[in-house]
Design a protein around this motif. Structure first.
Motif, mmCIF file in Angstrom:
data_model
loop_
_atom_site.group_PDB
_atom_site.id
_atom_site.type_symbol
_atom_site.label_atom_id
_atom_site.label_comp_id
_atom_site.label_asym_id
_atom_site.label_seq_id
_atom_site.Cartn_x
_atom_site.Cartn_y
_atom_site.Cartn_z
ATOM 1 N N LEU A 1 7.036 54.462 63.472
ATOM 2 C CA LEU A 1 7.619 54.407 62.139
ATOM 3 C C LEU A 1 7.164 55.562 61.263
ATOM 4 C CD1 LEU A 1 9.340 52.747 60.155
ATOM 5 C CD2 LEU A 1 7.248 51.535 59.504
ATOM 6 N N TRP A 2 5.868 55.873 61.270
ATOM 7 C CA TRP A 2 5.322 56.844 60.318
ATOM 8 C C TRP A 2 5.136 58.240 60.895
ATOM 9 C CZ3 TRP A 2 5.756 55.544 55.510
ATOM 10 C CH2 TRP A 2 5.765 54.191 55.163
ATOM 11 N N GLU A 3 4.997 58.357 62.221
ATOM 12 C CA GLU A 3 4.853 59.678 62.832
ATOM 13 C C GLU A 3 6.088 60.056 63.642
ATOM 14 O OE1 GLU A 3 1.213 60.027 65.004
ATOM 15 O OE2 GLU A 3 -0.035 59.669 63.225
ATOM 16 N N GLY A 4 6.943 59.090 63.887
ATOM 17 C CA GLY A 4 8.186 59.362 64.599
ATOM 18 C C GLY A 4 8.065 59.377 66.103
ATOM 19 N N ARG A 5 6.861 59.207 66.628
ATOM 20 C CA ARG A 5 6.658 59.249 68.069
ATOM 21 C C ARG A 5 5.358 58.555 68.438
ATOM 22 N NH1 ARG A 5 7.543 64.047 70.167
ATOM 23 N NH2 ARG A 5 8.757 64.695 68.357
ATOM 24 N N VAL A 6 5.227 58.233 69.705
ATOM 25 C CA VAL A 6 3.987 57.665 70.220
ATOM 26 C C VAL A 6 3.767 58.219 71.613
ATOM 27 C CG1 VAL A 6 5.101 55.624 71.252
ATOM 28 C CG2 VAL A 6 2.692 55.515 70.573
ATOM 29 N N TYR B 1 11.040 45.872 73.246
ATOM 30 C CA TYR B 1 11.916 46.467 72.228
ATOM 31 C C TYR B 1 12.565 47.729 72.816
ATOM 32 C CZ TYR B 1 8.921 43.407 69.523
ATOM 33 O OH TYR B 1 8.223 42.317 69.069
ATOM 34 N N PRO B 2 13.543 47.542 73.700
ATOM 35 C CA PRO B 2 14.120 48.672 74.443
ATOM 36 C C PRO B 2 14.863 49.673 73.569
ATOM 37 C CG PRO B 2 15.375 46.653 74.823
ATOM 38 C CD PRO B 2 14.130 46.255 74.097
ATOM 39 N N HIS B 3 15.251 49.278 72.375
ATOM 40 C CA HIS B 3 16.006 50.186 71.520
ATOM 41 C C HIS B 3 15.130 50.866 70.457
ATOM 42 C CE1 HIS B 3 19.566 48.590 73.393
ATOM 43 N NE2 HIS B 3 19.265 47.365 73.003
ATOM 44 N N SER C 1 5.984 62.196 75.289
ATOM 45 C CA SER C 1 5.870 61.134 74.304
ATOM 46 C C SER C 1 7.196 60.395 74.195
ATOM 47 C CB SER C 1 5.466 61.706 72.938
ATOM 48 O OG SER C 1 6.460 62.602 72.465
ATOM 49 N N TYR C 2 7.198 59.399 73.358
ATOM 50 C CA TYR C 2 8.406 58.623 73.098
ATOM 51 C C TYR C 2 8.726 58.732 71.618
ATOM 52 C CZ TYR C 2 7.613 56.711 77.722
ATOM 53 O OH TYR C 2 7.416 56.587 79.080
ATOM 54 N N VAL C 3 9.959 59.049 71.307
ATOM 55 C CA VAL C 3 10.368 59.232 69.917
ATOM 56 C C VAL C 3 11.204 58.037 69.487
ATOM 57 C CG1 VAL C 3 10.280 61.744 70.066
ATOM 58 C CG2 VAL C 3 12.405 60.548 70.596
ATOM 59 N N CYS C 4 11.106 57.710 68.201
ATOM 60 C CA CYS C 4 11.850 56.554 67.706
ATOM 61 C C CYS C 4 13.337 56.875 67.655
ATOM 62 C CB CYS C 4 11.349 56.138 66.329
ATOM 63 S SG CYS C 4 11.657 57.330 65.021
ATOM 64 N N THR C 5 14.127 55.878 67.852
ATOM 65 C CA THR C 5 15.576 56.031 67.793
ATOM 66 C C THR C 5 16.036 55.998 66.338
ATOM 67 O OG1 THR C 5 15.889 53.651 67.974
ATOM 68 C CG2 THR C 5 15.832 54.918 70.028
ATOM 69 N N ASP D 1 18.024 54.124 64.873
ATOM 70 C CA ASP D 1 18.193 52.757 64.356
ATOM 71 C C ASP D 1 16.902 51.939 64.396
ATOM 72 O OD1 ASP D 1 20.907 53.289 64.014
ATOM 73 O OD2 ASP D 1 21.369 52.684 66.076
ATOM 74 N N PHE D 2 15.785 52.582 64.671
ATOM 75 C CA PHE D 2 14.525 51.862 64.820
ATOM 76 C C PHE D 2 14.142 51.125 63.535
ATOM 77 C CE2 PHE D 2 9.863 52.103 64.123
ATOM 78 C CZ PHE D 2 9.490 51.130 65.035
ATOM 79 N N GLN D 3 13.767 49.877 63.676
ATOM 80 C CA GLN D 3 13.295 49.053 62.565
ATOM 81 C C GLN D 3 12.036 48.306 63.002
ATOM 82 O OE1 GLN D 3 14.455 48.836 59.445
ATOM 83 N NE2 GLN D 3 16.106 50.310 59.845
ATOM 84 N N PRO D 4 11.015 48.260 62.166
ATOM 85 C CA PRO D 4 9.787 47.540 62.544
ATOM 86 C C PRO D 4 10.022 46.037 62.617
ATOM 87 C CG PRO D 4 9.682 48.213 60.246
ATOM 88 C CD PRO D 4 10.913 48.861 60.818
ATOM 89 N N THR D 5 9.419 45.419 63.586
ATOM 90 C CA THR D 5 9.521 43.968 63.737
ATOM 91 C C THR D 5 8.154 43.296 63.760
ATOM 92 O OG1 THR D 5 9.619 44.242 66.151
ATOM 93 C CG2 THR D 5 11.720 44.063 64.985
ATOM 94 N N LEU D 6 7.138 44.010 64.196
ATOM 95 C CA LEU D 6 5.788 43.451 64.269
ATOM 96 C C LEU D 6 4.991 43.686 62.999
ATOM 97 C CD1 LEU D 6 4.809 44.531 67.896
ATOM 98 C CD2 LEU D 6 5.695 42.329 67.148
ATOM 99 N N THR D 7 5.398 44.641 62.211
ATOM 100 C CA THR D 7 4.695 45.006 60.988
ATOM 101 C C THR D 7 5.658 44.959 59.818
ATOM 102 O OG1 THR D 7 5.154 47.371 61.282
ATOM 103 C CG2 THR D 7 3.129 46.506 62.287
ATOM 104 N N GLN D 8 5.096 45.101 58.624
ATOM 105 C CA GLN D 8 5.913 45.022 57.418
ATOM 106 C C GLN D 8 6.546 46.354 57.048
ATOM 107 O OE1 GLN D 8 3.803 43.111 54.175
ATOM 108 N NE2 GLN D 8 2.739 41.750 55.593
ATOM 109 N N GLY D 9 6.109 47.421 57.701
ATOM 110 C CA GLY D 9 6.685 48.725 57.414
ATOM 111 C C GLY D 9 6.213 49.337 56.110
ATOM 112 N N VAL D 10 5.011 49.020 55.681
ATOM 113 C CA VAL D 10 4.456 49.607 54.454
ATOM 114 C C VAL D 10 3.384 50.624 54.816
ATOM 115 C CG1 VAL D 10 4.983 47.599 53.031
ATOM 116 C CG2 VAL D 10 2.806 47.693 54.237
#
Length: 280
Positions: free
Chosen positions: A20-25, A52-54, A64-68, A70-79
């Motif tokens: 979410l915050w760095e765009g990749r992992v 979370y395949p998408h 590395s893996y980059v966020c898509t 349409d990526f939306q956080p589901t485990l965290t609040q996104g703050v």
């Protein structure tokens, strides 16, 4: 680097925050943050992708893996505060792992003596009273106070102690840096946290753009602080209201505290502590 032991769920949340915050992992990024084997880091990323395949897709050039899109956080609040805690930006300034150059102007400026703190900690944990040697702006010479502390408060660069003070006969905040010694007073009995009405009461703070700002300036402030909404609203303990106002440099009396030194002001408050009531 804030490497630490962790549980699988915490690492899944970290993967999500990094996306979410760095765009990749990547495996190496997880190894920066956690004390785990590289095989486990790879397994965590694979497990997250399976759940979370998408959320992300492989980028072979960077391993590395980059966020898509349409990526939306589901485990965290996104703050952002969650990300701050993950990388250590909410802790010691020497433990930043943000991946890009980083500096902070936030410093902890309270000198806390370990022995004093340990005794205060014990008193709060056990509900005991404390005899302390204290200095204040009104009485800068060291003098003895009998208090019953119940909570620690971090306010900007300073740490405070919330306690009932026998001398003043009320609950007050004491700067930890002004306490030079402390000893337990087992035989004393003073009111505790359950009788601290201003601590128990929740006050609502509404911060809005300062009334002196132009329409364009006010809109800019709304977008900067409020996500484009009309106000920032906080529900805080009444005794902590003054610290929130100080942190945002919000004007309490907008007739005297003018823009642009103050870009925010306290919207006419209802039922706030006397020290921050709207001044006319």
């Amino acid at each position: 680097m804030p490497r630490r032991n962790s549980a699988p769920q915490e690492r899944y949340e970290a993967i999500e925050l990094l996306l979410l915050w760095e765009g990749r992992v990547s495996r190496s990024r997880l190894l920066d943050l956690f004390t785990i084997h590289e095989t486990l880091a790879s397994r965590d990323i694979a497990g997250y992708r399976l759940l979370y395949p998408h959320a992300c897709e492989a980028e072979s050039s960077s391993k590395s893996y980059v966020c898509t899109p349409d990526f939306q956080p589901t485990l965290t609040q996104g703050v952002f505060s969650e990300y701050q805690r993950l990388v250590g930006a909410a802790g010691a300034l020497t433990e930043i792992s943000i991946g890009i150059p980083f500096e902070s102007a936030q410093f902890d400026a309270t000198t806390i003596r370990p022995l004093t703190f340990s005794r205060l900690h014990q008193a709060m944990r056990s509900g005991l009273c404390v005899k302390m040697t204290y200095r204040s702006m009104s009485t800068p010479q060291p003098h003895e106070r009998l208090i019953r502390p119940h909570s620690l408060i971090q306010a900007g660069p300073r740490w405070h102690l919330r306690a009932f003070c026998e001398k003043s006969g009320e609950f007050r905040d004491f700067n930890l840096g002004r306490i030079s010694s402390a000893s337990l007073a087992d035989d004393a009995d003073l009111p505790g946290i359950e009788e601290d009405l201003e601590w128990q009461r929740v006050a609502v703070i509404r911060l809005v753009p300062h009334r002196d700002l132009s329409a364009d300036q006010a809109q800019m402030v709304r977008e900067e602080y409020m996500g484009g909404t009309a106000a920032m609203v906080f529900n805080v303990r009444a005794s902590l209201v003054k610290y929130v106002i100080q942190a945002f440099r919000a004007a309490v009396d907008p007739g005297r505290e003018r823009a642009p030194e103050h870009v925010l002001m306290l919207q006419q408050p209802v039922d706030l502590p006397n020290e921050v009531q709207w001044k006319r």
